[in-house]
Design a protein around this motif. Structure first.
Motif, short mmCIF file in Angstrom:
data_model
loop_
_atom_site.label_atom_id
_atom_site.label_comp_id
_atom_site.label_asym_id
_atom_site.label_seq_id
_atom_site.Cartn_x
_atom_site.Cartn_y
_atom_site.Cartn_z
N ASP A 159 46.98 36.35 32.48
CA ASP A 159 47.80 35.54 33.28
C ASP A 159 48.99 36.27 33.86
OD1 ASP A 159 49.07 36.25 30.85
OD2 ASP A 159 50.13 34.53 30.31
N LYS A 160 48.94 37.62 33.68
CA LYS A 160 49.91 38.42 34.68
C LYS A 160 49.57 39.11 35.82
CE LYS A 160 51.91 39.93 30.21
NZ LYS A 160 51.16 40.01 28.77
N TYR A 161 48.19 38.88 36.12
CA TYR A 161 47.68 39.59 37.07
C TYR A 161 46.48 38.75 37.93
CZ TYR A 161 49.40 43.93 35.00
OH TYR A 161 49.95 44.76 34.30
N ALA A 162 46.39 39.21 39.27
CA ALA A 162 45.53 38.15 40.08
C ALA A 162 43.96 38.31 39.54
CB ALA A 162 45.64 38.87 41.58
N GLY A 163 44.08 39.13 39.06
CA GLY A 163 42.47 39.52 38.21
C GLY A 163 42.59 40.63 37.23
N VAL A 164 41.68 40.32 36.17
CA VAL A 164 41.48 41.32 34.98
C VAL A 164 39.94 41.53 34.81
CG1 VAL A 164 42.08 41.77 32.66
CG2 VAL A 164 43.57 40.63 34.27
N GLN B 97 38.40 37.66 34.70
CA GLN B 97 39.16 36.54 34.90
C GLN B 97 39.87 36.81 36.32
OE1 GLN B 97 41.19 34.39 31.80
NE2 GLN B 97 42.84 33.70 33.02
N GLY B 98 39.90 35.65 37.10
CA GLY B 98 40.50 36.04 38.36
C GLY B 98 39.70 36.60 39.39
#
Length: 80
Positions: A45-50, A73-74
């Motif tokens: 939830d801290k990055y555009a994608g992981v 995710q993302g």
């Protein structure tokens, strides 16, 4: 002689001012797949994608298998 091993990597991405995905930090090698998945979930939830991924690797001869996604995710760029 070193044995073949598994390369396990965790990477995260942010969007720059132009809206392009760029690495949030240098991809980091993780010691287990479980740890990579756990850390990726915590960061999601801290990055555009992981993404956390692994591949069979034999660095002695420069041979690497195809990447296998463990968690994603993302938005992430295409894996090479």
């Amino acid at each position: 002689m070193a044995e073949k091993g598994k390369l396990i990597v965790l990477a995260a991405f942010v969007k720059n001012d132009d809206g392009e995905l760029v690495p949030a930090f240098d991809p980091r090698q993780v010691d287990t797949e479980d740890r990579a998945k756990r850390e990726a979930r915590m960061m999601a939830d801290k990055y555009a994608g992981v993404v956390a991924w692994s591949r069979e690797a034999d660095p002695m001869i420069g041979e690497y298998g195809p990447p296998v996604v463990l968690f994603q995710q993302g938005e992430i760029p295409e894996l090479e």
